[in-house]
Write a protein that holds these residues in place. Structure first.
Motif, PDB file in Angstrom:
ATOM      1  N   LYS A 235      78.176 -52.807  79.527  1.00  0.00           N
ATOM      2  CA  LYS A 235      78.012 -51.540  78.810  1.00  0.00           C
ATOM      3  C   LYS A 235      79.353 -50.967  78.373  1.00  0.00           C
ATOM      4  O   LYS A 235      79.393 -50.013  77.599  1.00  0.00           O
ATOM      5  CB  LYS A 235      77.270 -50.524  79.683  1.00  0.00           C
ATOM      6  N   ARG A 236      80.431 -51.520  78.879  1.00  0.00           N
ATOM      7  CA  ARG A 236      81.795 -51.144  78.513  1.00  0.00           C
ATOM      8  C   ARG A 236      82.044 -49.636  78.674  1.00  0.00           C
ATOM      9  O   ARG A 236      82.485 -48.935  77.761  1.00  0.00           O
ATOM     10  CB  ARG A 236      82.133 -51.603  77.110  1.00  0.00           C
ATOM     11  N   ILE A 237      81.765 -49.171  79.892  1.00  0.00           N
ATOM     12  CA  ILE A 237      82.053 -47.781  80.240  1.00  0.00           C
ATOM     13  C   ILE A 237      83.534 -47.488  80.036  1.00  0.00           C
ATOM     14  O   ILE A 237      83.918 -46.362  79.702  1.00  0.00           O
ATOM     15  CB  ILE A 237      81.655 -47.500  81.707  1.00  0.00           C
ATOM     16  N   ASP A 238      84.386 -48.505  80.237  1.00  0.00           N
ATOM     17  CA  ASP A 238      85.826 -48.304  80.077  1.00  0.00           C
ATOM     18  C   ASP A 238      86.173 -47.844  78.667  1.00  0.00           C
ATOM     19  O   ASP A 238      87.076 -47.010  78.477  1.00  0.00           O
ATOM     20  CB  ASP A 238      86.582 -49.595  80.427  1.00  0.00           C
ATOM     21  N   LYS A 239      85.469 -48.330  77.662  1.00  0.00           N
ATOM     22  CA  LYS A 239      85.736 -47.902  76.294  1.00  0.00           C
ATOM     23  C   LYS A 239      85.293 -46.455  76.073  1.00  0.00           C
ATOM     24  O   LYS A 239      85.966 -45.687  75.359  1.00  0.00           O
ATOM     25  CB  LYS A 239      85.046 -48.835  75.304  1.00  0.00           C
ATOM     26  N   PHE A 240      84.197 -46.080  76.680  1.00  0.00           N
ATOM     27  CA  PHE A 240      83.750 -44.689  76.574  1.00  0.00           C
ATOM     28  C   PHE A 240      84.750 -43.749  77.242  1.00  0.00           C
ATOM     29  O   PHE A 240      85.063 -42.671  76.712  1.00  0.00           O
ATOM     30  CB  PHE A 240      82.371 -44.544  77.219  1.00  0.00           C
ATOM     31  N   LEU A 241      85.274 -44.156  78.392  1.00  0.00           N
ATOM     32  CA  LEU A 241      86.274 -43.340  79.077  1.00  0.00           C
ATOM     33  C   LEU A 241      87.555 -43.244  78.244  1.00  0.00           C
ATOM     34  O   LEU A 241      88.193 -42.182  78.188  1.00  0.00           O
ATOM     35  CB  LEU A 241      86.568 -43.920  80.458  1.00  0.00           C
ATOM     36  N   ALA A 242      87.938 -44.344  77.597  1.00  0.00           N
ATOM     37  CA  ALA A 242      89.112 -44.310  76.721  1.00  0.00           C
ATOM     38  C   ALA A 242      88.899 -43.335  75.565  1.00  0.00           C
ATOM     39  O   ALA A 242      89.838 -42.661  75.123  1.00  0.00           O
ATOM     40  CB  ALA A 242      89.404 -45.712  76.195  1.00  0.00           C
ATOM     41  N   LEU A 243      87.674 -43.252  75.069  1.00  0.00           N
ATOM     42  CA  LEU A 243      87.359 -42.308  74.005  1.00  0.00           C
ATOM     43  C   LEU A 243      87.497 -40.874  74.506  1.00  0.00           C
ATOM     44  O   LEU A 243      88.013 -39.997  73.800  1.00  0.00           O
ATOM     45  CB  LEU A 243      85.951 -42.576  73.491  1.00  0.00           C
TER      46      LEU A 243
ATOM     47  N   GLU B 165      83.031 -49.127  92.034  1.00  0.00           N
ATOM     48  CA  GLU B 165      83.993 -48.556  92.979  1.00  0.00           C
ATOM     49  C   GLU B 165      85.410 -49.043  92.690  1.00  0.00           C
ATOM     50  O   GLU B 165      86.375 -48.263  92.746  1.00  0.00           O
ATOM     51  CB  GLU B 165      83.598 -48.933  94.407  1.00  0.00           C
ATOM     52  N   ASN B 166      85.553 -50.313  92.346  1.00  0.00           N
ATOM     53  CA  ASN B 166      86.883 -50.891  92.146  1.00  0.00           C
ATOM     54  C   ASN B 166      87.477 -50.585  90.775  1.00  0.00           C
ATOM     55  O   ASN B 166      88.695 -50.395  90.646  1.00  0.00           O
ATOM     56  CB  ASN B 166      86.834 -52.411  92.336  1.00  0.00           C
ATOM     57  N   ASP B 167      86.627 -50.551  89.742  1.00  0.00           N
ATOM     58  CA  ASP B 167      87.151 -50.487  88.374  1.00  0.00           C
ATOM     59  C   ASP B 167      86.919 -49.158  87.656  1.00  0.00           C
ATOM     60  O   ASP B 167      87.647 -48.848  86.703  1.00  0.00           O
ATOM     61  CB  ASP B 167      86.530 -51.599  87.522  1.00  0.00           C
ATOM     62  N   MET B 168      85.918 -48.383  88.082  1.00  0.00           N
ATOM     63  CA  MET B 168      85.541 -47.206  87.313  1.00  0.00           C
ATOM     64  C   MET B 168      85.711 -45.887  88.055  1.00  0.00           C
ATOM     65  O   MET B 168      86.037 -44.866  87.457  1.00  0.00           O
ATOM     66  CB  MET B 168      84.069 -47.314  86.868  1.00  0.00           C
ATOM     67  N   ALA B 169      85.456 -45.869  89.353  1.00  0.00           N
ATOM     68  CA  ALA B 169      85.307 -44.615  90.096  1.00  0.00           C
ATOM     69  C   ALA B 169      86.540 -43.723  90.005  1.00  0.00           C
ATOM     70  O   ALA B 169      86.425 -42.504  89.783  1.00  0.00           O
ATOM     71  CB  ALA B 169      84.965 -44.911  91.554  1.00  0.00           C
ATOM     72  N   THR B 170      87.735 -44.274  90.177  1.00  0.00           N
ATOM     73  CA  THR B 170      88.955 -43.458  90.159  1.00  0.00           C
ATOM     74  C   THR B 170      89.165 -42.800  88.797  1.00  0.00           C
ATOM     75  O   THR B 170      89.483 -41.603  88.703  1.00  0.00           O
ATOM     76  CB  THR B 170      90.175 -44.332  90.516  1.00  0.00           C
ATOM     77  N   ARG B 171      88.960 -43.579  87.747  1.00  0.00           N
ATOM     78  CA  ARG B 171      89.145 -43.052  86.390  1.00  0.00           C
ATOM     79  C   ARG B 171      88.115 -41.977  86.068  1.00  0.00           C
ATOM     80  O   ARG B 171      88.439 -40.940  85.469  1.00  0.00           O
ATOM     81  CB  ARG B 171      89.044 -44.210  85.405  1.00  0.00           C
ATOM     82  N   VAL B 172      86.880 -42.207  86.470  1.00  0.00           N
ATOM     83  CA  VAL B 172      85.823 -41.223  86.248  1.00  0.00           C
ATOM     84  C   VAL B 172      86.127 -39.934  87.001  1.00  0.00           C
ATOM     85  O   VAL B 172      85.998 -38.825  86.461  1.00  0.00           O
ATOM     86  CB  VAL B 172      84.458 -41.806  86.673  1.00  0.00           C
ATOM     87  N   SER B 173      86.550 -40.050  88.245  1.00  0.00           N
ATOM     88  CA  SER B 173      86.866 -38.861  89.047  1.00  0.00           C
ATOM     89  C   SER B 173      88.000 -38.057  88.413  1.00  0.00           C
ATOM     90  O   SER B 173      87.953 -36.820  88.382  1.00  0.00           O
ATOM     91  CB  SER B 173      87.250 -39.273  90.469  1.00  0.00           C
ATOM     92  N   ARG B 174      89.024 -38.744  87.916  1.00  0.00           N
ATOM     93  CA  ARG B 174      90.139 -38.039  87.282  1.00  0.00           C
ATOM     94  C   ARG B 174      89.682 -37.281  86.041  1.00  0.00           C
ATOM     95  O   ARG B 174      90.047 -36.115  85.835  1.00  0.00           O
ATOM     96  CB  ARG B 174      91.229 -39.038  86.914  1.00  0.00           C
ATOM     97  N   LEU B 175      88.855 -37.911  85.217  1.00  0.00           N
ATOM     98  CA  LEU B 175      88.371 -37.245  84.013  1.00  0.00           C
ATOM     99  C   LEU B 175      87.465 -36.062  84.350  1.00  0.00           C
ATOM    100  O   LEU B 175      87.483 -35.038  83.660  1.00  0.00           O
ATOM    101  CB  LEU B 175      87.626 -38.246  83.127  1.00  0.00           C
ATOM    102  N   ARG B 176      86.702 -36.177  85.412  1.00  0.00           N
ATOM    103  CA  ARG B 176      85.855 -35.057  85.835  1.00  0.00           C
ATOM    104  C   ARG B 176      86.708 -33.880  86.305  1.00  0.00           C
ATOM    105  O   ARG B 176      86.418 -32.723  85.987  1.00  0.00           O
ATOM    106  CB  ARG B 176      84.909 -35.497  86.958  1.00  0.00           C
ATOM    107  N   ARG B 177      87.768 -34.168  87.025  1.00  0.00           N
ATOM    108  CA  ARG B 177      88.635 -33.093  87.516  1.00  0.00           C
ATOM    109  C   ARG B 177      89.329 -32.358  86.372  1.00  0.00           C
ATOM    110  O   ARG B 177      89.542 -31.147  86.436  1.00  0.00           O
ATOM    111  CB  ARG B 177      89.690 -33.660  88.472  1.00  0.00           C
ATOM    112  N   THR B 178      89.665 -33.091  85.310  1.00  0.00           N
ATOM    113  CA  THR B 178      90.325 -32.452  84.172  1.00  0.00           C
ATOM    114  C   THR B 178      89.346 -31.745  83.246  1.00  0.00           C
ATOM    115  O   THR B 178      89.758 -31.074  82.293  1.00  0.00           O
ATOM    116  CB  THR B 178      91.103 -33.499  83.352  1.00  0.00           C
ATOM    117  N   GLY B 179      88.054 -31.898  83.508  1.00  0.00           N
ATOM    118  CA  GLY B 179      87.049 -31.247  82.682  1.00  0.00           C
ATOM    119  C   GLY B 179      86.688 -32.005  81.418  1.00  0.00           C
ATOM    120  O   GLY B 179      85.898 -31.517  80.602  1.00  0.00           O
ATOM    121  N   ARG B 180      87.221 -33.227  81.233  1.00  0.00           N
ATOM    122  CA  ARG B 180      86.924 -33.998  80.028  1.00  0.00           C
ATOM    123  C   ARG B 180      85.603 -34.741  80.102  1.00  0.00           C
ATOM    124  O   ARG B 180      85.102 -35.233  79.091  1.00  0.00           O
ATOM    125  CB  ARG B 180      88.048 -35.030  79.772  1.00  0.00           C
ATOM    126  N   LEU B 181      85.024 -34.833  81.306  1.00  0.00           N
ATOM    127  CA  LEU B 181      83.825 -35.657  81.485  1.00  0.00           C
ATOM    128  C   LEU B 181      82.868 -35.003  82.462  1.00  0.00           C
ATOM    129  O   LEU B 181      83.283 -34.466  83.484  1.00  0.00           O
ATOM    130  CB  LEU B 181      84.236 -37.040  82.023  1.00  0.00           C
TER     131      LEU B 181
END
Length: 317
Positions: free
Chosen positions: A144-152, A178-194
């Protein structure tokens, strides 16, 4: 029912094949009780249904929705029982599988919106058609390439847009998440972008709140979620996918093809997606997008196409 796996999953395929005969017999028993005349298999359980058709001597049809399904199952079903009708959804699927079924009646399946979704969701006409709230809706997995959505969501051109990640992590992909997505998602949530929404028990309510749907998957058939988003008046912005282009072609019959934007894949694809999110508001209103999408994906039309092909298959057998 047990389901086949790709050829790499030898153990899973062995387990599947051990149950084919028993599950085919169960299908035959049910078909006899119901007085069925035709078996219709909506993959990937093709060999099981083919075995049931052979045992019962019922006529047999299969729906092959995309080239993602294990190709060995299509080859095996042809060896077990030749189908009377083959339905396909994408031109590439037809090209991949039709050499196996060149002597079989084949028909393209129209992209159809789930009638239950159409009945329970209306277009939120009070909102504008500008893109303020966009989301990705999926059962989260690597393809699903969540990484590309996060980059957007991280892109400097999208700072005024609210991003929503809607869905759930399947158990088999928990380690990947847990290994590839969780940290990036958490950071974006904390900044209010996601923002995150749990889609375990359905996503229709969340889809109804979106102004735009983003699709970044590596592969899809015709995405159900794209039809659902369009049906509530949201735009669809997708990286190149054959199934999304099929939807755009269907919308063209109602002069609503601009509700879908398809971005070429390549090294600058994220920037191009970001630019699309900042394009001027479409002339199409949410109500016009919803009405056109519901009309071209209506279930009764898809059912008529399928029923007509089954009748031809019965008469040709």
């Amino acid at each position: 029912m047990h389901r086949p796996r790709s050829l790499a999953h030898i153990g899973g395929n062995a387990k599947y094949l051990l149950h084919v005969r028993r599950q085919a017999e169960a299908i035959c028993n049910l078909a006899n009780r119901l007085g069925c005349e035709f078996l219709l298999s909506h993959g990937p359980h093709f060999p099981t249904a083919a075995a049931a058709a052979r045992q019962s001597k019922l006529r047999f049809a299969v729906m092959i929705h995309s080239g993602v399904a294990p190709s060995w199952t299509a080859k095996m079903l042809r060896l077990v029982q030749r189908p009377d009708v083959v339905f396909w959804e994408l031109p590439s699927t037809r090209e991949r599988y039709m050499p196996l079924f060149s002597d079989v009646l084949s028909t393209q399946i129209p992209a159809v919106l789930d009638a239950q979704f159409a009945d329970s969701n209306t277009c939120p006409s009070a909102r504008s058609s500008s893109l303020k709230r966009v989301g990705l809706v999926a059962a989260f997995s690597p393809r699903k390439r969540i990484d590309k959505f996060l980059a957007l969501a991280e892109h400097p051109l999208t700072r005024d847009i609210e991003f929503h990640l809607i869905g759930f992590v399947a158990r088999e992909f928990a380690d990947w998440w847990e290994n590839d997505m969780a940290t990036r998602v958490s950071r974006l949530r904390r900044t209010g972008r996601l923002k995150i929404a749990d889609g375990t028990h359905g996503v229709s309510a969340e889809v109804g709140l979106l102004d735009g749907l983003i699709i970044t998957s590596d592969d899809e058939g015709v995405p159900n979620v794209a039809m659902e988003a369009l049906a509530v008046g949201a735009r669809v912005i997708s990286l190149e996918l054959e199934g999304v282009d099929i939807l755009r072609q269907q919308l063209a019959s109602q002069n609503a093809e601009l509700a879908i934007t398809i971005v070429p894949r390549g090294p600058d694809e994220i920037t191009k997606l970001a630019e699309c999110l900042n394009q001027p508001v479409l002339e199409l209103t949410r109500e016009e997008i919803a009405a056109a999408a519901r009309f071209v994906t209506r279930a009764d039309y898809g059912a008529q196409v399928i029923a007509a092909a089954l009748r031809r298959g019965m008469s040709n057998a």
